[in-house]
Design a protein around this motif. Structure first.
Motif, mmCIF file in Angstrom:
data_model
loop_
_atom_site.group_PDB
_atom_site.id
_atom_site.type_symbol
_atom_site.label_atom_id
_atom_site.label_comp_id
_atom_site.label_asym_id
_atom_site.label_seq_id
_atom_site.Cartn_x
_atom_site.Cartn_y
_atom_site.Cartn_z
ATOM 1 N N UNK A 84 20.333 -52.785 5.088
ATOM 2 C CA UNK A 84 20.185 -54.134 4.532
ATOM 3 C C UNK A 84 18.757 -54.352 4.046
ATOM 4 N N UNK A 85 17.788 -54.018 4.900
ATOM 5 C CA UNK A 85 16.392 -54.198 4.515
ATOM 6 C C UNK A 85 16.032 -53.333 3.310
ATOM 7 N N UNK A 86 16.446 -52.060 3.350
ATOM 8 C CA UNK A 86 16.111 -51.141 2.264
ATOM 9 C C UNK A 86 16.720 -51.588 0.946
ATOM 10 N N UNK A 87 17.975 -52.031 0.996
ATOM 11 C CA UNK A 87 18.653 -52.410 -0.239
ATOM 12 C C UNK A 87 18.097 -53.694 -0.820
ATOM 13 N N UNK A 88 17.734 -54.646 0.028
ATOM 14 C CA UNK A 88 17.092 -55.871 -0.469
ATOM 15 C C UNK A 88 15.803 -55.514 -1.208
ATOM 16 N N UNK A 89 14.973 -54.689 -0.565
ATOM 17 C CA UNK A 89 13.713 -54.304 -1.197
ATOM 18 C C UNK A 89 13.928 -53.524 -2.477
ATOM 19 N N UNK A 90 14.886 -52.596 -2.450
ATOM 20 C CA UNK A 90 15.183 -51.794 -3.640
ATOM 21 C C UNK A 90 15.659 -52.671 -4.788
ATOM 22 N N UNK B 179 16.436 -38.195 5.711
ATOM 23 C CA UNK B 179 15.116 -38.675 6.097
ATOM 24 C C UNK B 179 14.053 -38.215 5.107
ATOM 25 N N UNK B 180 14.109 -36.944 4.691
ATOM 26 C CA UNK B 180 13.126 -36.423 3.733
ATOM 27 C C UNK B 180 13.243 -37.131 2.382
ATOM 28 N N UNK B 181 14.482 -37.352 1.931
ATOM 29 C CA UNK B 181 14.685 -38.025 0.643
ATOM 30 C C UNK B 181 14.205 -39.479 0.704
ATOM 31 N N UNK B 182 14.473 -40.161 1.811
ATOM 32 C CA UNK B 182 14.052 -41.546 1.951
ATOM 33 C C UNK B 182 12.537 -41.665 2.000
ATOM 34 N N UNK B 183 11.874 -40.736 2.696
ATOM 35 C CA UNK B 183 10.407 -40.733 2.741
ATOM 36 C C UNK B 183 9.822 -40.515 1.343
ATOM 37 N N UNK B 184 10.444 -39.652 0.568
ATOM 38 C CA UNK B 184 9.977 -39.412 -0.802
ATOM 39 C C UNK B 184 10.119 -40.677 -1.649
ATOM 40 N N UNK B 185 11.245 -41.383 -1.488
ATOM 41 C CA UNK B 185 11.438 -42.634 -2.224
ATOM 42 C C UNK B 185 10.437 -43.699 -1.778
ATOM 43 N N UNK B 186 10.086 -43.681 -0.487
ATOM 44 C CA UNK B 186 9.092 -44.625 0.031
ATOM 45 C C UNK B 186 7.741 -44.397 -0.650
ATOM 46 N N UNK B 187 7.352 -43.120 -0.815
ATOM 47 C CA UNK B 187 6.087 -42.801 -1.493
ATOM 48 C C UNK B 187 6.113 -43.289 -2.945
ATOM 49 N N UNK B 188 7.231 -43.074 -3.634
ATOM 50 C CA UNK B 188 7.347 -43.518 -5.024
ATOM 51 C C UNK B 188 7.289 -45.039 -5.134
ATOM 52 N N UNK C 196 8.042 -51.679 -0.132
ATOM 53 C CA UNK C 196 7.373 -50.690 0.709
ATOM 54 C C UNK C 196 7.607 -51.004 2.181
ATOM 55 N N UNK C 197 7.496 -52.282 2.539
ATOM 56 C CA UNK C 197 7.715 -52.695 3.929
ATOM 57 C C UNK C 197 9.193 -52.622 4.302
ATOM 58 N N UNK C 198 10.067 -53.043 3.397
ATOM 59 C CA UNK C 198 11.502 -53.084 3.704
ATOM 60 C C UNK C 198 12.067 -51.689 3.943
ATOM 61 N N UNK C 199 11.609 -50.702 3.172
ATOM 62 C CA UNK C 199 12.147 -49.352 3.317
ATOM 63 C C UNK C 199 11.768 -48.718 4.651
ATOM 64 N N UNK C 200 10.711 -49.212 5.281
ATOM 65 C CA UNK C 200 10.277 -48.660 6.569
ATOM 66 C C UNK C 200 11.357 -48.835 7.631
ATOM 67 N N UNK C 201 12.089 -49.948 7.574
ATOM 68 C CA UNK C 201 13.165 -50.181 8.545
ATOM 69 C C UNK C 201 14.276 -49.148 8.361
ATOM 70 N N UNK D 212 15.803 -38.892 -8.843
ATOM 71 C CA UNK D 212 16.073 -37.547 -8.346
ATOM 72 C C UNK D 212 16.368 -37.561 -6.847
ATOM 73 N N UNK D 213 15.622 -38.377 -6.105
ATOM 74 C CA UNK D 213 15.775 -38.396 -4.644
ATOM 75 C C UNK D 213 16.879 -39.320 -4.163
#
Length: 437
Positions: A25-31, A84-93, A181-186, A120-121
């Protein structure tokens, strides 16, 4: 009434699913907030619906590559680590998008590059996540679990556009991008808490190269007409009917309301989808799942045609109008878009379930990868096509014709290959292994 409400049983059955659901929920709102900000910023920089539509074109090739090879990766390695690796990469972007705005670069080409990298990720992440869900619940709870996971997307995408429009109008692009950036951390935390999720049967299966594994997944789809048609009707619906690239222009020319009006219209479809998901309890008793899925795409096309007709009626009346002055226009257009979202969300429950049921676990990542290419790549390609068509013949006519083409092409495809229309699932035993369609 209880039979109409969304089934929440999987959340109490699986703590891991509950964490994934909450983090999503948090990630999708932020995205979604970021997606709105990008669309508005590109339109502000270019005043071009085609430039907004080009977002889909830029994202298409990375999306296809990520979907094809992401499915192979998800069928080869621990799916928790892959996600987890793909999500971390998206967080950096996402952090780079915020930095781009804070540094006042405001370059369309930089935004396009970041969108392409994120595309891509994203399918790698979603292919791994989609293959994980059937491992977290019993087969009889899978439709309910898919409904819950769809509610993540619809809730996030309902709140995201409204918040995105308000945030861009009040706080600017810098803080709007930073929120994601903050939302994806959850979401990262939820994935980190999962146990290992290695694909079943990989010890007995010989490890193949990427192209061989992709070919195996494609052969599976080609040999299963139900799955193949589920992909095809989705592609047809999403290619011809995409409102996102024309909403900024229509908010300015037909409906009014500025950024807030555009945010409201971008949120209307997800709000309709959320309403459908919230009252989806009746779906668990549905037997003709394929027919319901096919009709849902026809409803999607019908809603887009209605949206175009409303825009046509109010064409040229929205310039400079406030939200209060534009309330009737925005409400009518929002209802048409909400109907599109409602139809898509209800059909999407069985779109996911049919594919997950059809594939054994060792190939499920590849099916999810192809699924992501279809459900994300189709809209991306459609976003570009609708954007360029709107530039050539106007947004209202593009919507009217696009919705009509959805209905006509799906009807022709169904007559040619009626397997999905006739599909009725066999009863699924309450065991961990899910049989094939």
């Amino acid at each position: 009434m209880a039979k109409l409400l969304m089934d929440l049983t999987p959340l109490s059955y699986s703590p891991a699913l509950r964490r994934i659901w909450l983090g999503g929920i948090f990630s999708t709102v932020g995205y979604s907030i970021t997606g709105v900000a990008i669309s508005l910023e590109i339109y502000a920089l270019t005043s071009s619906a085609a430039a907004v539509g080009a977002v889909g074109l830029v994202a298409l090739v990375p999306l296809v590559l990520g979907g094809l090879y992401g499915g192979v990766i998800a069928d080869t390695y621990d799916r928790r680590k892959v996600a987890l690796a793909a999500t971390l990469s998206m967080w950096v972007l996402t952090a780079l998008m915020a930095a781009h705005s804070w540094l006042n670069i405001h370059s369309v080409w930089v935004l396009y590059a970041l969108i392409a990298a994120e595309s891509l990720f994203q399918p790698i992440n979603q292919a791994a996540r989609g293959a994980i869900i059937p491992r977290l619940v019993k087969p009889r709870l899978l439709p309910a679990a898919n409904t819950l996971m769809m509610s993540v997307g619809t809730l996030g995408m309902s709140l995201g556009p409204i918040l995105g429009g308000v945030l861009v109008a009040t706080l600017g692009y810098q803080l709007t991008y930073s929120i994601n950036v903050l939302a994806m951390t959850v979401g990262i935390w939820a994935l980190y808490r999962l146990p290992a999720m290695k694909p079943e049967g990989t010890a007995e299966q010989p490890r193949r190269g990427g192209l061989s594994s992709i070919a195996e997944g494609l052969r599976f789809v080609r040999g299963n007409q139900v799955v193949g048609m589920s992909f095809l009707v989705d592609l047809l619906g999403m290619f011809f009917a995409q409102a996102r690239p024309i909403i900024p222009a229509l908010a300015a020319l037909s409906f009014g309301g500025g950024e807030i009006g555009a945010g409201f219209l971008l949120a209307a479809g997800p709000i309709g989808a959320l309403t459908g998901i919230a009252f989806s309890g009746f779906l668990k008793d549905l037997s003709r799942q394929g027919r319901f899925l096919t009709l849902s795409y026809a409803g999607w096309g019908l809603g887009f045609t209605a949206f175009g007709l409303i825009a046509w009626v109010f064409d040229g009346q929205g310039q400079g109008a406030s939200v209060r002055e534009s309330l009737l226009r925005l409400s009518l257009a929002g209802l048409a878009l909400a109907f599109m979202g409602w139809a898509d969300a209800l059909g999407g429950v069985y779109r996911s379930t049919i594919i997950q049921t059809a594939a054994p676990d060792h190939i499920r990542g590849r099916m999810q990868g192809l699924f992501i290419i279809t459900v994300v790549g189709g809209p991306q390609l459609g976003t570009a096509g609708v954007g360029f068509a709107a530039e050539a013949m106007g947004a209202p006519l593009t919507a009217v014709m696009g919705g009509a083409l959805v209905i006509i092409t799906i009807a022709l495809a169904t007559v040619r290959v009626p397997a999905l229309w006739r599909y009725v699932p066999e009863p699924v035993p309450d065991t961990r292994q899910i049989p094939s369609v």
